[in-house]
Design a protein around this motif. Structure first.
Motif, PDB file in Angstrom:
ATOM      1  N   UNK A   1     -11.389  -1.011 -13.920  1.00  0.00           N
ATOM      2  CA  UNK A   1     -10.173  -0.482 -14.539  1.00  0.00           C
ATOM      3  C   UNK A   1      -9.081  -0.320 -13.491  1.00  0.00           C
ATOM      4  N   UNK A   2      -9.453   0.212 -12.332  1.00  0.00           N
ATOM      5  CA  UNK A   2      -8.476   0.416 -11.267  1.00  0.00           C
ATOM      6  C   UNK A   2      -7.877  -0.922 -10.823  1.00  0.00           C
ATOM      7  N   UNK A   3      -8.715  -1.928 -10.639  1.00  0.00           N
ATOM      8  CA  UNK A   3      -8.239  -3.244 -10.222  1.00  0.00           C
ATOM      9  C   UNK A   3      -7.294  -3.834 -11.268  1.00  0.00           C
ATOM     10  N   UNK A   4      -7.682  -3.757 -12.533  1.00  0.00           N
ATOM     11  CA  UNK A   4      -6.829  -4.269 -13.607  1.00  0.00           C
ATOM     12  C   UNK A   4      -5.506  -3.507 -13.667  1.00  0.00           C
ATOM     13  N   UNK A   5      -5.562  -2.220 -13.382  1.00  0.00           N
ATOM     14  CA  UNK A   5      -4.349  -1.396 -13.388  1.00  0.00           C
ATOM     15  C   UNK A   5      -3.385  -1.824 -12.286  1.00  0.00           C
ATOM     16  N   UNK A   6      -3.918  -2.090 -11.108  1.00  0.00           N
ATOM     17  CA  UNK A   6      -3.054  -2.538 -10.020  1.00  0.00           C
ATOM     18  C   UNK A   6      -2.464  -3.912 -10.322  1.00  0.00           C
ATOM     19  N   UNK A   7      -3.258  -4.776 -10.902  1.00  0.00           N
ATOM     20  CA  UNK A   7      -2.741  -6.094 -11.276  1.00  0.00           C
ATOM     21  C   UNK A   7      -1.582  -5.939 -12.258  1.00  0.00           C
ATOM     22  N   UNK A   8      -1.794  -5.106 -13.273  1.00  0.00           N
ATOM     23  CA  UNK A   8      -0.730  -4.890 -14.249  1.00  0.00           C
ATOM     24  C   UNK A   8       0.489  -4.248 -13.590  1.00  0.00           C
ATOM     25  N   UNK A   9       0.246  -3.284 -12.705  1.00  0.00           N
ATOM     26  CA  UNK A   9       1.357  -2.606 -12.027  1.00  0.00           C
ATOM     27  C   UNK A   9       2.185  -3.600 -11.219  1.00  0.00           C
ATOM     28  N   UNK A  10       1.524  -4.490 -10.505  1.00  0.00           N
ATOM     29  CA  UNK A  10       2.268  -5.461  -9.697  1.00  0.00           C
ATOM     30  C   UNK A  10       2.958  -6.509 -10.570  1.00  0.00           C
ATOM     31  N   UNK A  11       2.358  -6.829 -11.713  1.00  0.00           N
ATOM     32  CA  UNK A  11       3.012  -7.754 -12.644  1.00  0.00           C
ATOM     33  C   UNK A  11       4.244  -7.115 -13.288  1.00  0.00           C
ATOM     34  N   UNK A  12       4.195  -5.814 -13.519  1.00  0.00           N
ATOM     35  CA  UNK A  12       5.266  -5.100 -14.230  1.00  0.00           C
ATOM     36  C   UNK A  12       6.125  -4.250 -13.299  1.00  0.00           C
ATOM     37  N   UNK A  13       5.988  -4.429 -11.992  1.00  0.00           N
ATOM     38  CA  UNK A  13       6.675  -3.545 -11.048  1.00  0.00           C
ATOM     39  C   UNK A  13       8.192  -3.585 -11.201  1.00  0.00           C
ATOM     40  N   UNK A  14       8.710  -4.675 -11.729  1.00  0.00           N
ATOM     41  CA  UNK A  14      10.154  -4.747 -11.972  1.00  0.00           C
ATOM     42  C   UNK A  14      10.603  -3.719 -13.011  1.00  0.00           C
ATOM     43  N   UNK A  15       9.652  -3.205 -13.822  1.00  0.00           N
ATOM     44  CA  UNK A  15       9.972  -2.187 -14.820  1.00  0.00           C
ATOM     45  C   UNK A  15      10.015  -0.777 -14.226  1.00  0.00           C
ATOM     46  N   UNK A  16       9.531  -0.630 -12.992  1.00  0.00           N
ATOM     47  CA  UNK A  16       9.561   0.681 -12.334  1.00  0.00           C
ATOM     48  C   UNK A  16      10.989   0.976 -11.912  1.00  0.00           C
ATOM     49  N   UNK A  17      11.549   2.037 -12.479  1.00  0.00           N
ATOM     50  CA  UNK A  17      12.954   2.374 -12.236  1.00  0.00           C
ATOM     51  C   UNK A  17      13.132   3.540 -11.269  1.00  0.00           C
ATOM     52  N   UNK A  18      12.040   4.162 -10.851  1.00  0.00           N
ATOM     53  CA  UNK A  18      12.139   5.276  -9.924  1.00  0.00           C
ATOM     54  C   UNK A  18      12.471   6.598 -10.589  1.00  0.00           C
ATOM     55  N   UNK A  19      12.375   6.666 -11.915  1.00  0.00           N
ATOM     56  CA  UNK A  19      12.649   7.915 -12.631  1.00  0.00           C
ATOM     57  C   UNK A  19      11.548   8.939 -12.386  1.00  0.00           C
ATOM     58  N   UNK A  20      10.363   8.468 -12.107  1.00  0.00           N
ATOM     59  CA  UNK A  20       9.238   9.299 -11.697  1.00  0.00           C
ATOM     60  C   UNK A  20       8.701   8.689 -10.410  1.00  0.00           C
TER      61      UNK A  20
END
Length: 180
Positions: free
Chosen positions: A46-65
């Motif tokens: 789960x952790x590995x899949x989460x990091x993969x998704x995070x790096x795929x979607x990192x452009x969606x991270x806006x820094x609000x949190x």
């Protein structure tokens, strides 16, 4: 280097920055996943899949949190998806029409340890376990839990209240020895 700088480098697909973020957050996110899935091998997946998704979607991270909070939400969602995928029969109950009276008293007997509470949480029915874990262990509020689990806030409150009742019974039975 500050995490936001590393995140910006990750957005530019910098592999060293991705490794740096992974190394910074992997242990914490592993433990978050482990609390939900209950098995180290599954938590690792789960952790590995989460990091993969995070790096795929990192452009969606806006820094609000913080990046950690953003990643934690991904890990929790992936964990819940994993647990749901393992279940064969789910029965949906409509809890939207129940009026809930908040009970903020989470006190337990003095001889009940934190480990006993964590252990008892794992024995709760799934729909209560996730809400109790997210509220009590992860520190989410009702609005955040409702959003992550795709519930109404009223349903979230209902499940928390019922989960707390189950938890108290489990702990009471453990303390007084009425269950093996």
């Amino acid at each position: 280097m500050f995490p936001i700088d590393v995140v910006n480098q990750c957005k530019a697909n910098n592999r060293k920055a991705q490794l740096q973020l992974y190394e910074q957050y992997c242990n914490g996110m592993f433990h978050v996943a482990l609390r939900f899935v209950g098995n180290a091998d599954d938590a690792e997946d789960v952790m590995q899949e989460s990091f993969i998704k995070a790096f795929e979607k990192i452009h969606q991270f806006k820094g609000e949190v913080t990046f950690g909070a953003w990643l934690k939400r991904i890990v929790i969602n992936k964990s819940i998806d994993f647990v749901k995928s393992k279940k064969e029969n789910l029965v949906a109950l409509n809890e939207n029409h129940v009026y809930i009276v908040e009970d903020e008293d989470w006190s337990v007997e003095n001889d009940v340890t934190v480990e006993a509470v964590k252990s008892a949480i794992t024995l709760l029915p799934e729909k209560y376990k996730f809400v109790v874990m997210m509220y009590l262990v992860e520190g989410y509020d009702h609005g955040e839990i409702a959003q992550v689990l795709d519930l109404t806030e009223n349903t979230c409150r209902t499940r928390l209240l019922r989960g707390k009742g189950y938890l108290r019974e489990l702990l009471k039975n453990k303390v007084y020895g009425t269950r093996p």
